[in-house]
Design a protein around this motif. Structure first.
Motif, PDB file in Angstrom:
ATOM      1  N   PHE A  20       0.833  -1.195   0.000  1.00 39.30           N
ATOM      2  CA  PHE A  20       0.000   0.000   0.000  1.00 39.30           C
ATOM      3  C   PHE A  20       0.873   1.253   0.000  1.00 39.30           C
ATOM      4  N   GLY A  21       1.935   1.228   0.800  1.00 37.88           N
ATOM      5  CA  GLY A  21       2.867   2.351   0.832  1.00 37.88           C
ATOM      6  C   GLY A  21       3.533   2.584  -0.515  1.00 37.88           C
ATOM      7  N   PHE A  22       3.917   1.490  -1.186  1.00 41.84           N
ATOM      8  CA  PHE A  22       4.502   1.624  -2.523  1.00 41.84           C
ATOM      9  C   PHE A  22       3.536   2.325  -3.471  1.00 41.84           C
ATOM     10  N   VAL A  23       2.274   1.899  -3.440  1.00 43.28           N
ATOM     11  CA  VAL A  23       1.266   2.494  -4.327  1.00 43.28           C
ATOM     12  C   VAL A  23       1.093   3.980  -4.016  1.00 43.28           C
ATOM     13  N   LEU A  24       0.997   4.321  -2.737  1.00 45.69           N
ATOM     14  CA  LEU A  24       0.869   5.732  -2.366  1.00 45.69           C
ATOM     15  C   LEU A  24       2.077   6.536  -2.833  1.00 45.69           C
ATOM     16  N   GLY A  25       3.261   5.972  -2.634  1.00 43.14           N
ATOM     17  CA  GLY A  25       4.483   6.661  -3.041  1.00 43.14           C
ATOM     18  C   GLY A  25       4.567   6.868  -4.537  1.00 43.14           C
ATOM     19  N   MET A  26       4.148   5.872  -5.309  1.00 39.58           N
ATOM     20  CA  MET A  26       4.175   6.012  -6.770  1.00 39.58           C
ATOM     21  C   MET A  26       3.214   7.095  -7.248  1.00 39.58           C
ATOM     22  N   GLN A  27       2.168   7.343  -6.466  1.00 40.92           N
ATOM     23  CA  GLN A  27       1.214   8.397  -6.801  1.00 40.92           C
ATOM     24  C   GLN A  27       1.648   9.754  -6.241  1.00 40.92           C
ATOM     25  N   GLY A  28       2.710   9.780  -5.465  1.00 47.41           N
ATOM     26  CA  GLY A  28       3.202  11.021  -4.883  1.00 47.41           C
ATOM     27  C   GLY A  28       2.495  11.415  -3.604  1.00 47.41           C
ATOM     28  N   ILE A  29       1.630  10.555  -3.083  1.00 43.73           N
ATOM     29  CA  ILE A  29       0.888  10.839  -1.859  1.00 43.73           C
ATOM     30  C   ILE A  29       1.812  10.650  -0.659  1.00 43.73           C
ATOM     31  N   PHE A  30       1.838  11.598   0.232  1.00 42.88           N
ATOM     32  CA  PHE A  30       2.675  11.617   1.438  1.00 42.88           C
ATOM     33  C   PHE A  30       4.167  11.750   1.122  1.00 42.88           C
ATOM     34  N   ALA A  31       4.534  11.956  -0.123  1.00 40.25           N
ATOM     35  CA  ALA A  31       5.949  11.987  -0.497  1.00 40.25           C
ATOM     36  C   ALA A  31       6.709  13.108   0.207  1.00 40.25           C
ATOM     37  N   THR A  32       6.065  14.236   0.433  1.00 37.81           N
ATOM     38  CA  THR A  32       6.757  15.363   1.051  1.00 37.81           C
ATOM     39  C   THR A  32       6.903  15.203   2.563  1.00 37.81           C
ATOM     40  N   MET A  33       6.149  14.295   3.146  1.00 34.23           N
ATOM     41  CA  MET A  33       6.217  14.142   4.597  1.00 34.23           C
ATOM     42  C   MET A  33       6.658  12.745   5.030  1.00 34.23           C
ATOM     43  N   VAL A  34       7.259  11.991   4.104  1.00 35.05           N
ATOM     44  CA  VAL A  34       7.604  10.604   4.406  1.00 35.05           C
ATOM     45  C   VAL A  34       8.620  10.492   5.543  1.00 35.05           C
ATOM     46  N   GLU A  35       9.630  11.350   5.562  1.00 32.99           N
ATOM     47  CA  GLU A  35      10.640  11.280   6.620  1.00 32.99           C
ATOM     48  C   GLU A  35      10.033  11.586   7.988  1.00 32.99           C
ATOM     49  N   TYR A  36       9.107  12.553   8.022  1.00 33.48           N
ATOM     50  CA  TYR A  36       8.431  12.876   9.277  1.00 33.48           C
ATOM     51  C   TYR A  36       7.571  11.703   9.745  1.00 33.48           C
ATOM     52  N   VAL A  53       6.164   4.085   1.094  1.00 33.31           N
ATOM     53  CA  VAL A  53       5.951   5.352   0.382  1.00 33.31           C
ATOM     54  C   VAL A  53       7.287   5.902  -0.125  1.00 33.31           C
ATOM     55  N   ALA A  54       8.305   5.851   0.722  1.00 35.99           N
ATOM     56  CA  ALA A  54       9.622   6.371   0.313  1.00 35.99           C
ATOM     57  C   ALA A  54      10.134   5.641  -0.926  1.00 35.99           C
ATOM     58  N   HIS A  55      10.064   4.325  -0.910  1.00 31.45           N
ATOM     59  CA  HIS A  55      10.557   3.569  -2.057  1.00 31.45           C
ATOM     60  C   HIS A  55       9.640   3.704  -3.263  1.00 31.45           C
ATOM     61  N   GLY A  56       8.358   3.757  -3.046  1.00 30.48           N
ATOM     62  CA  GLY A  56       7.431   3.941  -4.154  1.00 30.48           C
ATOM     63  C   GLY A  56       7.664   5.254  -4.870  1.00 30.48           C
ATOM     64  N   PHE A  57       7.928   6.310  -4.109  1.00 25.95           N
ATOM     65  CA  PHE A  57       8.199   7.614  -4.706  1.00 25.95           C
ATOM     66  C   PHE A  57       9.492   7.589  -5.510  1.00 25.95           C
ATOM     67  N   GLU A  58      10.525   6.902  -4.971  1.00 28.30           N
ATOM     68  CA  GLU A  58      11.801   6.784  -5.678  1.00 28.30           C
ATOM     69  C   GLU A  58      11.643   6.040  -7.002  1.00 28.30           C
ATOM     70  N   LEU A  59      10.761   5.056  -7.014  1.00 27.36           N
ATOM     71  CA  LEU A  59      10.623   4.181  -8.179  1.00 27.36           C
ATOM     72  C   LEU A  59       9.489   4.591  -9.116  1.00 27.36           C
ATOM     73  N   ALA A  60       8.822   5.682  -8.824  1.00 29.69           N
ATOM     74  CA  ALA A  60       7.618   6.062  -9.568  1.00 29.69           C
ATOM     75  C   ALA A  60       7.839   6.165 -11.071  1.00 29.69           C
ATOM     76  N   HIS A  61       8.998   6.613 -11.483  1.00 32.48           N
ATOM     77  CA  HIS A  61       9.241   6.816 -12.911  1.00 32.48           C
ATOM     78  C   HIS A  61      10.020   5.668 -13.537  1.00 32.48           C
ATOM     79  N   SER A  62      10.191   4.612 -12.790  1.00 36.28           N
ATOM     80  CA  SER A  62      10.898   3.445 -13.306  1.00 36.28           C
ATOM     81  C   SER A  62       9.918   2.548 -14.053  1.00 36.28           C
ATOM     82  N   GLY A  63      10.339   2.014 -15.144  1.00 40.40           N
ATOM     83  CA  GLY A  63       9.484   1.101 -15.895  1.00 40.40           C
ATOM     84  C   GLY A  63       9.328  -0.243 -15.214  1.00 40.40           C
ATOM     85  N   ASN A  64      10.192  -0.533 -14.251  1.00 38.87           N
ATOM     86  CA  ASN A  64      10.170  -1.820 -13.561  1.00 38.87           C
ATOM     87  C   ASN A  64       9.745  -1.687 -12.102  1.00 38.87           C
TER      88      ASN A  64
END
Length: 189
Positions: free
Chosen positions: A78-94, A128-139
């Motif tokens: 679920f976190g990966f999916v949120l991260g790929m959509q950019g949701i919570f990306a700005t507050m992930v460290e917090y 979320v952190a990893h999903g955001f990092e991988l959002a633009h990856s084809g894999n």
């Protein structure tokens, strides 16, 4: 002389996050399932938290062993999916820091529900952190799948370690609690 000691201690504390080697190898993290699978084994933060959560869940409640694995996998996905959509990306460290603080409090007061909620929050925000990092990856799906499988295996290892400690080590429960507190502090640093 006292000022020099304070500066040395401050420099050591400031370097603790670097010692965690939290996310090395991201330059090749976009290549597929194996890259995702290998990633948790190369970061001390992943290893420590997945093993620690497994050990903790083995200590606190038997019913959490299987439901914990299921919740762990679903929450990370679920976190990966949120991260790929950019949701919570700005507050992930917090979110990660807040989850660690709540986890430490839950350990101190031995509150099982608070422990479960903080573990789920920590897992979700890490996804979320990893999903955001991988959002633009084809894999991204393959990499995420590899990470989820590896983290579940590490978590199972923590469950096994927790059972061994609880059954065969004198004062094992107290050692587990002390180790969990140290893990939370290291990851918070």
């Amino acid at each position: 002389m006292q000022t020099l000691k304070v500066k040395i201690v401050a420099a050591c504390i400031a370097s603790l996050p670097m010692l965690a080697m939290a996310h090395p190898g991201h330059e090749s993290a976009h290549s597929g399932f194996m890259a995702g699978f290998i990633h948790p084994f190369t970061g001390l933060d992943h290893l420590m938290m997945a093993i620690a959560l497994g050990v903790l869940f083995s200590k606190f409640a038997k019913q959490w062993k299987i439901t914990g694995v299921i919740a762990f996998i679903l929450t990370l996905a679920f976190g990966f999916v949120l991260g790929m959509q950019g949701i919570f990306a700005t507050m992930v460290e917090y979110g990660i820091v807040a989850s660690l603080i709540v986890l430490a409090v839950a350990l101190c007061v031995r509150h099982q529900m608070l422990l479960a909620i903080s573990a789920i929050g920590l897992t979700m925000f890490h996804g979320v952190a990893h999903g955001f990092e991988l959002a633009h990856s084809g894999n991204a799906v393959y990499v995420a799948s590899g990470m989820i499988v590896a983290m579940a295996l590490i978590y199972f290892g923590g469950l096994g370690l927790g059972e061994v400690i609880r059954r065969y080590v004198p004062y094992g429960d107290k050692m587990v609690a002390a180790c969990a507190a140290v893990v939370a502090l290291i990851n918070l640093a």
